[in-house]
Design an enzyme around this catalytic site. Sequence first.
Site, PDB file in Angstrom:
ATOM      1  CG  HIS A  66      -1.780   1.106   1.467  1.00 40.44           C
ATOM      2  ND1 HIS A  66      -2.444   1.319   2.658  1.00 40.44           N
ATOM      3  CD2 HIS A  66      -2.133   2.134   0.652  1.00 40.44           C
ATOM      4  CE1 HIS A  66      -3.168   2.421   2.569  1.00 40.44           C
ATOM      5  NE2 HIS A  66      -2.993   2.943   1.367  1.00 40.44           N
ATOM      6  CG  MET A  68      -0.660   5.431   2.331  1.00 41.62           C
ATOM      7  SD  MET A  68      -0.860   4.873   4.027  1.00 41.62           S
ATOM      8  CE  MET A  68       0.054   3.342   3.946  1.00 41.62           C
ATOM      9  CG  MET A 137      -7.410   4.807   3.036  1.00 39.78           C
ATOM     10  SD  MET A 137      -6.263   3.491   3.501  1.00 39.78           S
ATOM     11  CE  MET A 137      -5.837   3.940   5.178  1.00 39.78           C
ATOM     12  N   GLY A 142      -1.829   7.176   7.511  1.00 42.75           N
ATOM     13  CA  GLY A 142      -0.649   7.718   8.199  1.00 42.75           C
ATOM     14  C   GLY A 142      -0.272   6.947   9.448  1.00 42.75           C
ATOM     15  CG  PHE A 143      -0.189   7.991  12.434  1.00 45.31           C
ATOM     16  CD1 PHE A 143       1.122   7.951  12.900  1.00 45.31           C
ATOM     17  CD2 PHE A 143      -0.636   9.133  11.788  1.00 45.31           C
ATOM     18  CE1 PHE A 143       1.965   9.041  12.734  1.00 45.31           C
ATOM     19  CE2 PHE A 143       0.201  10.231  11.606  1.00 45.31           C
ATOM     20  CZ  PHE A 143       1.502  10.179  12.083  1.00 45.31           C
ATOM     21  N   GLY A 145      -3.831   2.180  14.600  1.00 44.13           N
ATOM     22  CA  GLY A 145      -4.414   2.404  15.921  1.00 44.13           C
ATOM     23  C   GLY A 145      -5.426   3.521  15.991  1.00 44.13           C
ATOM     24  CG  ASP A 175      -5.509  -0.151   5.248  1.00 44.92           C
ATOM     25  OD1 ASP A 175      -5.332  -0.538   6.417  1.00 44.92           O
ATOM     26  OD2 ASP A 175      -4.612   0.365   4.545  1.00 44.92           O
ATOM     27  N   GLY A 176      -7.870   0.068   7.944  1.00 41.90           N
ATOM     28  CA  GLY A 176      -7.801   1.064   9.008  1.00 41.90           C
ATOM     29  C   GLY A 176      -8.987   1.022   9.951  1.00 41.90           C
ATOM     30  N   GLY A 177      -8.693   0.830  11.221  1.00 41.87           N
ATOM     31  CA  GLY A 177      -9.727   0.912  12.243  1.00 41.87           C
ATOM     32  C   GLY A 177     -10.578  -0.338  12.415  1.00 41.87           C
ATOM     33  N   GLY A 197      -4.113  -3.959  11.651  1.00 45.97           N
ATOM     34  CA  GLY A 197      -2.816  -3.508  12.132  1.00 45.97           C
ATOM     35  C   GLY A 197      -2.686  -3.768  13.618  1.00 45.97           C
ATOM     36  CB  SER A 198      -3.467  -1.569  16.507  1.00 46.63           C
ATOM     37  OG  SER A 198      -4.686  -1.177  15.920  1.00 46.63           O
TER      38      SER A 198
HETATM   39  C1  DX5 Z   1      -2.903   3.457   7.870  1.00 50.42           C
HETATM   40  C2  DX5 Z   1      -2.458   2.165   7.233  1.00 50.42           C
HETATM   41  C3  DX5 Z   1      -3.168   0.979   7.771  1.00 50.42           C
HETATM   42  C4  DX5 Z   1      -2.903   0.741   9.235  1.00 50.42           C
HETATM   43  C5  DX5 Z   1      -3.988  -0.114   9.820  1.00 50.42           C
HETATM   44  O1  DX5 Z   1      -2.343   4.519   7.188  1.00 50.42           O
HETATM   45  O2  DX5 Z   1      -2.656   2.197   5.843  1.00 50.42           O
HETATM   46  O3  DX5 Z   1      -2.839  -0.165   7.011  1.00 50.42           O
HETATM   47  O4  DX5 Z   1      -1.680   0.117   9.442  1.00 50.42           O
HETATM   48  O5  DX5 Z   1      -3.804  -0.161  11.213  1.00 50.42           O
HETATM   49  P1  DX5 Z   1      -5.054  -0.341  12.186  1.00 50.42           P
HETATM   50  O6  DX5 Z   1      -5.696  -1.653  11.801  1.00 50.42           O
HETATM   51  O7  DX5 Z   1      -4.432  -0.350  13.547  1.00 50.42           O
HETATM   52  O8  DX5 Z   1      -5.961   0.818  11.941  1.00 50.42           O
HETATM   53 ZN    ZN Z   2      -2.511   0.264   4.672  1.00 50.71          ZN
END
Ligand code: DX5
Ligand code: ZN
Length: 217
Positions: A66, A68, A137, A142-143, A145, A175-177, A197-198
């Site tokens: 991915h 970014m 998304m 960017g992050f 968690g 992707d994300g959250g 992710g987290s």
């Molecule tokens: C955010 C990333 C995600 C992130 C997902 O910019 O693209 O892939 O790592 O992490 P969680 O699942 O913790 O939101």
């Molecule tokens: Zn990602």
Amino acid sequence: MAVKAAPSILSGDFSRMGEEVTRMERAGADMIHCDVMDGIFVPNLTFGHKMVADLRKYATTPLDVHLMIDRPERYLDRYVEAGADRLCFHVEATKTVLVNLERIRAAGLKAGIAICPETSAESIFDYLSYCDFVIVMGVHPGFSGQKYIPNTTNKLKALKKEIADRGLSVQLEMDGGANEANVAAIAAAGADVIVSGSCAFNTPTPEKVIATFQGRA
Ligand code: DX5
Ligand code: ZN
């Protein structure tokens, strides 16, 4: 069809990424999500193509890269050479969406586009026939968690309908959250792949989280 779980190595221990890949694959990961950030398109820096090439030696599942990064067309070849299996860039970061998708496909990879929370589902309908997958998304990129932005579920539904109405075969990836509490709703809205992710990394039992993401628990 079962949902595929894609743990994001961004939440792993950067001093031992190869082992982290193996840990997630043993826990049942279908692919490994690799978050590449440039500090310009997003306010964070992670890693580049060398990390992907090195992880390729450890991974037995596909690497889902991915990007970014601003103007991803400058670096697509590097990620092809590094051994990415699925390569995705943001539509907000480039003026050459179709050319980029064609280059990725011509190299034999699965080609994807990603959209930020502000970008509508409808704005990418014209690109769908050129994509193998779309990343929606659930947070601002960017992050890891961050908290899931609930109305992104509606974008999944809109894309799922458009893909079905036109008889296309495009995977949807959220992707994300995502977490154990909201993953069933995300899957019901049409996600084929869900990134964790987290949630997958910050637990002593990633196999349980991954099974939940896959709808097996
Ligand atoms: C955010 C990333 C995600 C992130 C997902 O910019 O693209 O892939 O790592 O992490 P969680 O699942 O913790 O939101
Ligand atoms: Zn990602």
